[in-house]
Design a protein around this motif. Structure first.
Motif, PDB file in Angstrom:
ATOM      1  N   GLU A 234       0.832  -1.209   0.000  1.00 44.45           N
ATOM      2  CA  GLU A 234       0.000   0.000   0.000  1.00 44.45           C
ATOM      3  C   GLU A 234       0.863   1.255   0.000  1.00 44.45           C
ATOM      4  O   GLU A 234       0.584   2.203  -0.721  1.00 44.45           O
ATOM      5  CB  GLU A 234      -0.927   0.001   1.215  1.00 44.45           C
ATOM      6  N   HIS A 235       1.900   1.240   0.814  1.00 46.60           N
ATOM      7  CA  HIS A 235       2.775   2.416   0.928  1.00 46.60           C
ATOM      8  C   HIS A 235       3.463   2.747  -0.400  1.00 46.60           C
ATOM      9  O   HIS A 235       3.575   3.906  -0.781  1.00 46.60           O
ATOM     10  CB  HIS A 235       3.818   2.185   2.022  1.00 46.60           C
TER      11      HIS A 235
ATOM     12  N   GLY B 285       2.494   1.536  -3.372  1.00 44.59           N
ATOM     13  CA  GLY B 285       1.562   1.470  -4.493  1.00 44.59           C
ATOM     14  C   GLY B 285       1.894   0.358  -5.467  1.00 44.59           C
ATOM     15  O   GLY B 285       1.760   0.529  -6.684  1.00 44.59           O
ATOM     16  N   ILE B 286       2.346  -0.775  -4.945  1.00 43.11           N
ATOM     17  CA  ILE B 286       2.698  -1.924  -5.783  1.00 43.11           C
ATOM     18  C   ILE B 286       1.929  -3.145  -5.289  1.00 43.11           C
ATOM     19  O   ILE B 286       1.304  -3.117  -4.230  1.00 43.11           O
ATOM     20  CB  ILE B 286       4.226  -2.188  -5.779  1.00 43.11           C
ATOM     21  N   SER B 287       2.004  -4.228  -6.044  1.00 40.04           N
ATOM     22  CA  SER B 287       1.273  -5.439  -5.671  1.00 40.04           C
ATOM     23  C   SER B 287       1.985  -6.165  -4.530  1.00 40.04           C
ATOM     24  O   SER B 287       3.195  -6.015  -4.315  1.00 40.04           O
ATOM     25  CB  SER B 287       1.150  -6.370  -6.873  1.00 40.04           C
TER      26      SER B 287
END
Length: 182
Positions: free
Chosen positions: A141-142, A144-146
């Motif tokens: 989340e931090h 912005g990746i999977s």
């Protein structure tokens, strides 16, 4: 508890103090412990919340004092006694010898050099996971990746660091795994 009931119970505790101490001695195992429990009971009576008249005041006070004694015993079991603390403080610190300190500082510097060899994102993910203790989903989340990419980057970073530390001879034995929350 009404003020009159509270006053009556306190008067009874004061007038029957010796009898109550003897009865509580069986529970606490010592006269001092019984006296401490009764003193705490005296203080707790001030805040006791009973809306009806107490039918058997002796039983009420003894029950309350018994609960206080049990609470005190549990608190004492949780904390070390002064003798135990002093004995622990007198133990020599085997980890604080100068050679170990120098070796540990050397390993820290070697690890810093190894970390500089990682890409910025891998280094940030590794530090977020292992230093900051973030969960993989929080890292995803931090950044912005999977989640899968976090796992892949973290695995690659760990393998790189381990291999580089082994190459320079500073790897910890058994350092291939460790506790990790996912």
């Amino acid at each position: 508890m009404s003020d009159s009931t509270r006053v009556q119970l306190r008067k009874l505790l004061a007038s029957r103090y010796t009898y109550l101490v003897k009865r509580l001695e069986r529970v606490t195992g010592s006269k001092d412990g019984a006296a401490d429990a009764l003193h705490e009971t005296w203080l707790r009576l001030e805040n006791a919340n009973v809306s009806t008249q107490v039918a058997n005041a002796d039983a009420y006070i003894l029950g309350m004092a018994n609960n206080v004694a049990i609470d005190q015993h549990r608190r004492e079991r949780r904390h070390l006694h002064e003798d135990d603390v002093e004995a622990l403080l007198e133990l020599p610190d085997e980890l604080a010898n100068p050679e170990r300190i120098v070796a540990a500082r050397h390993k820290v510097e070697a690890l810093k050099d190894v970390l500089r060899g990682l890409t910025p994102r891998r280094r940030a993910i590794l530090l977020a996971a292992r230093v900051d203790g973030l969960l993989n989903r929080e890292i995803a989340e931090h950044f912005g990746i999977s989640l899968r990419l976090v796992e892949s980057e973290l695995s690659a970073a760990m393998k790189y660091c381990l291999q580089r530390m082994e190459d320079i001879g500073d790897a910890y034995p058994g350092s291939r795994s460790g506790p990790r929350k996912f």
